[in-house]
Design an enzyme around this catalytic site. Structure first.
Site, PDB file in Angstrom:
ATOM      1  NE  ARG A  93       4.039   4.584   6.811  1.00 28.19           N
ATOM      2  CZ  ARG A  93       3.704   3.208   7.537  1.00 28.19           C
ATOM      3  NH1 ARG A  93       2.402   2.172   7.193  1.00 28.19           N
ATOM      4  NH2 ARG A  93       4.537   2.832   9.335  1.00 28.19           N
ATOM      5  CG  ASN A 152      13.375   5.499   2.125  1.00 30.55           C
ATOM      6  OD1 ASN A 152      13.358   5.857   1.098  1.00 30.55           O
ATOM      7  ND2 ASN A 152      14.375   4.644   2.601  1.00 30.55           N
ATOM      8  CG  ASP A 153       7.449   4.696   7.795  1.00 22.16           C
ATOM      9  OD1 ASP A 153       7.459   4.778   7.144  1.00 22.16           O
ATOM     10  OD2 ASP A 153       7.744   5.068   8.553  1.00 22.16           O
ATOM     11  CG  ASP A 154       8.774  11.030   9.128  1.00 25.14           C
ATOM     12  OD1 ASP A 154       8.441  11.959   9.563  1.00 25.14           O
ATOM     13  OD2 ASP A 154       9.583  10.153   9.552  1.00 25.14           O
TER      14      ASP A 154
END
Length: 722
Positions: free
Chosen positions: A521, A445-447
């Site tokens: 994010r 999810n972050d990328d």
């Protein structure tokens, strides 16, 4: 002194905020002169905070504005050039991802186990390990940290394996340090597994993990899918290894019997970590230790047909995830375990699969002069969009050739296969991005959020492909939102926290629950696409963030060190979706950040903050953490504050003539309290991002990200259906 400076800064800002504008400007002019003196650089001049630069017609298209003699402009220009010169021909940016000495030590053990000792690589690795020893005698897990027992045992043993004599003074010093910390039995489980493979620890001292775990259905309380991605990919080949319990015999003089306080044959492993019981009887830890005893009995009576089926299932699971080019899980521990498991299954060292896996491991070697070490994986899909975001804010046009090239490469890396995430989120469709060059089964999810943010700011000729890629990415990551409103990294609701108490998980990082930094994010991504606080996912996420704010106003940073990182991630997300940055809970976060500023104007936070409450937000200043704090404060509207001025001044002082910021500390996190990372790109693109955001706000009162969000909101360019 630091606390006094923080109080003075807070008081001065509160007083200024209610003073007439003329008084505010006079005070800031005096502060600016003082900063020049404190900075020790007579040639350093910050942009005049009281003067708004005239709007340039080219700014709408992203053109940079030159201001002769302005230190901020010059620093931005140098940083832009430094970054652009380091873009790969294919279009990506990838910086070294440095860990600690444990991986290099394990790599030497792996090659010895496989009979693939390379004398030159071994010599260079020995040089690296010796140089990394700290004065106290052992080896730390982060720069400037104290010696750590597991890292020290691994390094000591690796050196002996390579022929280094235990009589060397530095080895004697290391041995004393290890014995003072309890000896080899005090090391963690993964260290003991590595030692058992080379006959330096008894398999009886390793927690039982029967191979039949792979046969449990996904919804079962303890199945592979109840664990995090990294635990799953590391454990599955280990189940094969645990069944065979292979041992590579080595000469006695290369062993580490001297690291046992009690002779090895007399050690009662059931009374040593990780089997040492809690004093309180009814705890999850005690339950799992008792269960381990039952599993050991089960191991003796398990039907061979069932065990054979389990080993075959584990092999099949592993081979399917080794089909890509990144290796199993695209992280060193899983890749190394896959090689060992293949050997246990009878695959020869020269078998195509083993050779392929070894090539992927060898690609992680980093050779610097006369030394060599290993990095845990590659980070191009993380470094590239973060660099894009920084360069866009710095003034590069949205259709700049370097950015378009980077966007095309990034789009080509989108995951199109169904991965393990389908178990926790069966309605999701492929579309995320992974961290590495190739890790198709494990996007995160972050990328994905950072990639979508970056792509939303670029004007690509391939509009349809760009829009479709972003739509897929957004839909995938929104489908991964947890039931608590937050996001984990790789799976949804991977939060059975009691499983961290099993003896195997003495690193306490078996799971992947929702965290504040990732949730912030995701909000920033939604804002970049033109959504606001009314979006259903944002409503749930806000509740999660309110609930998880610390008492002092900060937020925990799971993937970056630590509360400075988490607080930046959340404030950036809140600003992006249109939260009132004057809200009380936001101001509490701002007050906390200001109170943690160092006398030199920067911010820093030690990895120690994961273990000790008094270390939250405390540490020597670093460029990356200073940039995070500045980005957070700028998002909160603090552009004219003394704290921001001092932080900007710190970054300007730290940059060299080539546009480079130097940073040796670990500011990234693999597993809190166990494994830390030094992203070599963090101290380059984050300071550029912060300085550029500062300049944008001073020049126009808006960042380029603000302008981009507004365009997307007005025109609905990326208002996909959630």
């Amino acid at each position: 002194m630091k606390r006094l400076l923080g109080l003075l800064t807070n008081w001065s800002e509160k007083i200024l905020s209610v003073a007439p504008e003329r008084i505010q400007q006079q005070a800031r002019q005096k502060a600016k002169r003082l900063l020049r003196l404190v900075g020790g650089n007579p040639n350093l001049f910050l942009s005049d905070p009281a003067v708004q630069r005239p709007h340039d017609p080219g700014q709408g298209s992203g053109q940079s504005v030159a201001h002769k003699g302005d230190a901020v402009d010059e620093a931005i220009k140098r940083s832009q050039q430094w970054l652009l010169q380091r873009q790969a021909e294919a279009g990506y940016w990838a910086y070294e991802l440095e860990a600690d000495t444990t991986l290099t030590a394990e790599y030497l053990m792996l090659r010895r186990f496989l009979g693939l000792v390379d004398p030159e690589k071994q010599r260079k690795a020995v040089r690296y390990l010796i140089d990394a020893q700290v004065p106290e005698g052992g080896w730390p897990i982060y720069y400037g940290g104290p010696p750590e027992i597991s890292a020290s045992v691994k390094a000591y043993f690796a050196l002996k394996l390579c022929g280094v004599s235990a009589a060397e003074p530095f080895m004697e010093k290391a041995r004393t340090m290890i014995l003072n910390k309890g000896g080899v039995v005090g090391a963690n489980v993964f260290t003991k597994i590595a030692l058992a493979l080379l006959d330096q620890y008894d398999w009886r001292g390793i927690p039982s993990m029967p191979a039949e775990i792979v046969l449990l259905p996904p919804g079962f309380l303890f199945s592979l899918y109840a664990l995090s991605y990294w635990s799953r990919t590391v454990l599955t080949p280990l189940l094969i290894i645990f069944h065979y319990k292979p041992v590579c015999r080595i000469p006695k003089e290369q062993g580490i019997d001297e690291l046992y306080l009690t002779a090895r044959e007399w050690v009662n492993f059931r009374c040593e970590p990780p089997f040492r019981m809690d004093r309180r009887l009814l705890t999850w830890r005690n339950f799992f230790i008792a269960l381990d005893g039952l599993l050991r009995f089960y191991e003796r009576v398990v039907p061979q047909g069932l065990r054979k089926k389990a080993i075959a299932r584990a092999e099949q699971w592993m081979l399917k995830r080794m089909e890509g080019e990144g290796g199993l899980g695209a992280i060193y521990p899983a890749m190394a375990n896959s090689v060992l498991a293949l050997r246990c299954l009878g695959y020869e060292v020269d078998h195509l699969l083993v050779r392929k896996a070894l090539r992927k491991i060898e690609a992680l070697e980093v050779h610097e002069g006369d030394a060599m070490h290993l990095q845990p994986c590659f980070s191009p899909v993380w470094d590239t969009p973060l660099t894009i975001n920084a360069l866009i804010e710095s003034g590069l046009p949205q259709d700049h050739p370097a950015l378009v090239k980077a966007a095309r490469w990034t789009l080509s890396q989108q995951c199109r296969k169904v991965g393990d995430w389908i178990v926790s989120s069966p309605t999701a469709e492929p579309g995320g991005w992974s961290f590495q060059f190739e890790n198709e089964f494990y996007p995160d999810n972050d990328d994905t959020a950072v990639v979508v943010m970056a792509l939303s700011k670029i004007k690509m000729p391939e509009w349809d492909a760009q829009r479709d890629g972003m739509r897929r990415g957004m839909r995938w990551t929104l489908a991964m939102q947890g039931s608590d409103g937050g996001w984990g990294a790789y799976d949804k609701d991977n939060n059975r926290m009691f499983l961290n108490q099993i003896p195997f998980a003495d690193h306490r990082a078996l799971l992947d629950p929702s965290t504040a930094d990732l949730t912030g994010r995701e909000l920033e991504m939604l804002g970049a696409l033109g959504f606001d606080m009314r979006h259903p996912a944002a409503v749930r996420a806000l509740r999660f963030l309110w609930k998880n704010q610390e008492a002092d106003g900060s937020w925990y940073g799971r993937w970056g060190v630590n509360y400075v990182y988490g607080t930046w991630s959340v404030l950036a997300g809140l600003k992006a979706i249109g939260e009132d940055m004057r809200a009380r809970y936001v101001r509490r976060a701002v007050t906390w950040l200001v109170s943690k500023q160092n006398p030199d104007g920067g911010w820093g936070e030690s990895c120690r903050s994961y273990a000790e409450a008094d270390a939250h937000g405390v540490g020597e200043s670093t460029p990356s953490q200073t940039a995070w704090a500045l980005l957070a404060l700028l998002c909160a509207g603090e552009v004219d504050s003394l704290s921001v001025l001092r932080g900007v001044n710190y970054l300007l002082r730290q940059q060299d003539a080539q546009g480079f910021w130097s940073e040796c500390k670990h500011t990234g996190t693999g597993f809190p309290r166990v494994f830390y990372l030094r992203y070599h790109g963090y101290c380059q693109y984050f300071p550029l991002w912060a300085l550029s955001m500062y300049r944008s706000l001073k020049a126009r009162g808006r960042t380029r990200a603000d302008e981009n969000r507004e365009r997307n909101r007005q025109h609905g360019r990326f208002r996909f259906e959630a």
